[in-house]
Design an enzyme around this catalytic site. Structure first.
Site, PDB file in Angstrom:
ATOM      1  N   HIS A 100     -26.113   0.012   7.187  1.00 29.44           N
ATOM      2  CA  HIS A 100     -26.019  -1.450   7.272  1.00 29.44           C
ATOM      3  C   HIS A 100     -26.987  -2.155   6.317  1.00 29.44           C
ATOM      4  O   HIS A 100     -26.810  -3.326   6.012  1.00 29.44           O
ATOM      5  CB  HIS A 100     -26.165  -1.936   8.718  1.00 29.44           C
ATOM      6  CG  HIS A 100     -27.578  -1.996   9.211  1.00 29.44           C
ATOM      7  ND1 HIS A 100     -28.251  -0.899   9.669  1.00 29.44           N
ATOM      8  CD2 HIS A 100     -28.449  -3.034   9.317  1.00 29.44           C
ATOM      9  CE1 HIS A 100     -29.471  -1.252  10.039  1.00 29.44           C
ATOM     10  NE2 HIS A 100     -29.627  -2.554   9.837  1.00 29.44           N
ATOM     11  N   HIS A 120     -31.778   4.156   5.044  1.00 30.91           N
ATOM     12  CA  HIS A 120     -32.108   2.812   4.566  1.00 30.91           C
ATOM     13  C   HIS A 120     -33.119   2.816   3.410  1.00 30.91           C
ATOM     14  O   HIS A 120     -32.933   2.135   2.409  1.00 30.91           O
ATOM     15  CB  HIS A 120     -32.674   1.965   5.708  1.00 30.91           C
ATOM     16  CG  HIS A 120     -31.795   1.936   6.928  1.00 30.91           C
ATOM     17  ND1 HIS A 120     -30.429   1.971   6.860  1.00 30.91           N
ATOM     18  CD2 HIS A 120     -32.088   1.861   8.249  1.00 30.91           C
ATOM     19  CE1 HIS A 120     -29.922   1.926   8.084  1.00 30.91           C
ATOM     20  NE2 HIS A 120     -30.914   1.864   8.948  1.00 30.91           N
ATOM     21  N   LYS A 124     -42.454   1.975  13.265  1.00 29.03           N
ATOM     22  CA  LYS A 124     -42.241   1.106  14.425  1.00 29.03           C
ATOM     23  C   LYS A 124     -43.591   0.591  14.892  1.00 29.03           C
ATOM     24  O   LYS A 124     -44.614   1.239  14.680  1.00 29.03           O
ATOM     25  CB  LYS A 124     -41.626   1.903  15.566  1.00 29.03           C
ATOM     26  CG  LYS A 124     -40.313   2.581  15.229  1.00 29.03           C
ATOM     27  CD  LYS A 124     -39.153   1.711  15.599  1.00 29.03           C
ATOM     28  CE  LYS A 124     -37.830   2.403  15.348  1.00 29.03           C
ATOM     29  NZ  LYS A 124     -36.800   1.470  14.880  1.00 29.03           N
TER      30      LYS A 124
HETATM   31  C1  BG6 Z   1     -31.323   1.183  12.455  1.00 32.52           C
HETATM   32  C2  BG6 Z   1     -32.310   2.091  13.116  1.00 32.52           C
HETATM   33  O1  BG6 Z   1     -30.482   1.907  11.596  1.00 32.52           O
HETATM   34  O2  BG6 Z   1     -32.014   0.196  11.700  1.00 32.52           O
HETATM   35  C3  BG6 Z   1     -33.270   1.314  13.981  1.00 32.52           C
HETATM   36  O3  BG6 Z   1     -31.632   3.057  13.892  1.00 32.52           O
HETATM   37  C4  BG6 Z   1     -33.906   0.199  13.198  1.00 32.52           C
HETATM   38  O4  BG6 Z   1     -34.253   2.156  14.535  1.00 32.52           O
HETATM   39  C5  BG6 Z   1     -32.862  -0.633  12.481  1.00 32.52           C
HETATM   40  O5  BG6 Z   1     -34.664  -0.613  14.090  1.00 32.52           O
HETATM   41  C6  BG6 Z   1     -33.487  -1.644  11.549  1.00 32.52           C
HETATM   42  O6  BG6 Z   1     -32.496  -2.493  11.069  1.00 32.52           O
HETATM   43  P1  BG6 Z   1     -32.820  -4.015  10.707  1.00 32.52           P
HETATM   44  O7  BG6 Z   1     -31.538  -4.520  10.140  1.00 32.52           O
HETATM   45  O8  BG6 Z   1     -33.247  -4.676  11.968  1.00 32.52           O
HETATM   46  O9  BG6 Z   1     -33.931  -3.954   9.698  1.00 32.52           O
END
Ligand code: BG6
Length: 511
Positions: free
Chosen positions: A199, A261, A361
């Site tokens: 995403h 990511h 985190k």
């Molecule tokens: C997800 C992870 O893919 O991305 C999560 O599994 C994480 O642990 C999240 O918190 C972060 O996404 P964003 O869009 O909030 O930065």
């Protein structure tokens, strides 16, 4: 004349993004992702008039719901969503197209029922046999669902329309399992129909990376080892793992964030200009970057990656429990919630420029940014004026939450003496455009319906990303941490992460 042309162009562009009729079939439809993201985002696409006229959602899950109960639950989810405005008329029209099929994921009978529902919808709604399958189940169910879809002839050569599949992360848990999953997917779908979702690629600011680099002339010439000292990529989260302890204990930060990511951000910063903004051209360049990253030996993995796990502390003035105190987490868990890693890209553009990546985190705030730090100019000119050091130029791409771009450079402090101070030049998305941005999932769902794979990971890309992080996973398993928890919730990570960058005479950016 000009107006007509540009109207036609606009219309053409708009039409290109209009998907053909289809059904989105979501497996694992009672899960958190579906109520939090997929249904609100699909509904929001409907609200914006971006869904095809003929459209349906078929939700497949194990719980014994009726279509009505499922619709009600989803209505509540949309109602509660802070990100999408609730419009009752739109919801009611959208909800008419939602159907629920209760089934175990391994049960062939369930797939026969699903086939019958889809065939009915094709007839009633004119969906043309087009299906977008979405795997939103725990990954352990992926293999069996793909097998059953093939056996039930819901995908593959028998279908009348197109059949595409979106696979949620985590895509495997290491290189071997990712390869096995790819082979499984390929038994039923062709690569052209596979959408491995990350995403982060759907975020506007991440997409802007390519526009920023390749639609301007002034940045690209200095985007090289001649000018860049190093790059820092930070994805800091203030949240903990919430109620996802079970998943997170298996995943840990490397699988949850780094493999996908952060490496995606790295490839977009480092890639060469593609020959076209088109799926394979873009992904070819991203894969080349991953191949150029110097792989770690087990010793290097220990030396160039620092891990951490949060202990008790306070975030935003509120007490936060230790990771080991979270639900469904072992009291002596060795799972890392933080990583800092130093990577090198061994190619003509980047040789000798370290890329420092960090994510964790329960850090002091939620911020994602990429900092490109440039080399210092020679100081000779200013020594006589008593200027002993200069701050380097830094170009910061702020991905979230304050989306924008900042360039930091030196300026003269007004006055008789020569004094130099760094100042910022800022671009801010909100103030410059002030329009509603699509969420990452809206963008990616629409892309998958339109058939655009540019923002999805290709098979070789996912596998190469796994082969880069596997030595880290192996080294950490072989030498389990002895000092966990090693950072307090609400601080910027363990001392080892600080040492990792300071060893090179550099510092983490203060965010
Ligand atoms: C997800 C992870 O893919 O991305 C999560 O599994 C994480 O642990 C999240 O918190 C972060 O996404 P964003 O869009 O909030 O930065």
């Amino acid at each position: 004349m000009e107006t007509m042309l540009s109207d036609r162009l606009r219309e053409g562009l708009r039409l290109r993004r209009m998907p053909s009729p289809c059904a989105v079939v979501i497996f694992g439809a009672t899960g958190d992702l579906v109520r939090r993201r997929l249904i609100p985002d699909l509904y929001n696409l409907a609200r914006k008039g971006l869904l095809p006229g003929a459209f349906a959602v078929v939700a497949v899950a194990r719980r014994p719901f009726s279509t009505d109960t499922f619709r009600q639950q989803m209505q509540q989810a949309v109602h509660e969503s802070a990100e999408v405005p609730y419009d009752r008329t739109v919801w009611e029209m959208f909800a008419e197209g939602i159907h629920y099929v209760q089934s175990e994921f391994h049960d062939p009978e369930g797939y026969r029922r699903l086939g019958a529902v889809l065939a009915d919808l094709d007839r009633q709604r004119g969906l043309g046999g087009n299906r977008l399958f979405y795997l939103a189940t725990p990954p352990s169910a992926y293999h069996i669902i793909i097998d059953r879809l093939g056996e039930a002839r819901l995908a593959g050569e028998w279908t009348t329309g197109w059949a595409r599949i979106i696979v949620e992360k985590p895509f495997g848990v290491d290189l071997e399992t990712a390869r096995a999953l790819n082979r499984k997917v390929m038994e039923v779908f062709r690569e052209a129909h596979v959408y491995r979702i990350d995403h982060y690629l759907g975020k506007e600011t991440v997409q802007n990376l390519m526009i920023f680099r390749f639609a301007n002339t002034i940045f690209e010439p200095i985007w090289t080892r001649q000018y860049v000292d190093h790059v820092q990529i930070t994805v800091a989260e203030s949240g903990g793992i919430g109620d996802r302890g079970g998943y997170y204990e298996e995943a840990g930060v490397v699988r949850d964030m780094l493999q996908n990511h952060l490496l995606q951000l790295l490839t977009l910063v480092a890639m060469e200009p593609p020959t076209a903004i088109e799926a394979d051209a873009v992904r070819d360049e991203k894969v080349k970057v991953l191949h150029a990253v110097r792989p770690f030996t087990p010793e290097q993995a220990l030396a160039f990656a620092a891990q951490g796990q949060y202990g008790r502390g306070a975030v935003d003035g509120e007490e936060a429990p230790a990771y080991r105190e979270e639900g469904r987490v072992a009291p002596d868990s060795p799972t890392p919630t933080y990583i800092a890693v130093r990577m090198e890209i061994e190619n003509w553009r980047w040789a000798g420029v370290p890329f420092y990546l960090r994510t964790g985190k329960r850090l002091p705030k939620r911020v994602t940014e990429i900092g490109i730090q440039f080399k210092l100019p020679p100081l000779i000119l200013f020594r006589h004026a008593g200027v002993e050091d200069l701050e380097p130029n830094v170009l910061t791409l702020n991905i979230q939450p304050d989306e924008g771009i900042t360039l930091r450079f030196a300026a003269k402090v007004p006055g008789q003496a020569t004094r130099i101070r760094s100042v910022n030049m800022d671009f801010n998305y909100g103030t410059s455009f002030g329009v509603e941005e699509p969420t990452a999932y809206e963008r990616l769902l629409l892309d998958a319906m339109v058939g655009d794979r540019t923002l999805f990971a290709r098979r070789d890309e996912v596998e190469q990303a796994w082969s880069l992080v596997t030595p880290i996973l192996e080294a950490w398993t072989a030498a389990p941490p002895v000092d966990f928890p090693n950072y307090e919730a609400g601080t910027w990570g363990p001392a080892a992460a600080k040492a990792l960058i300071e060893r090179d005479g550099r510092r983490w950016r203060r965010l």
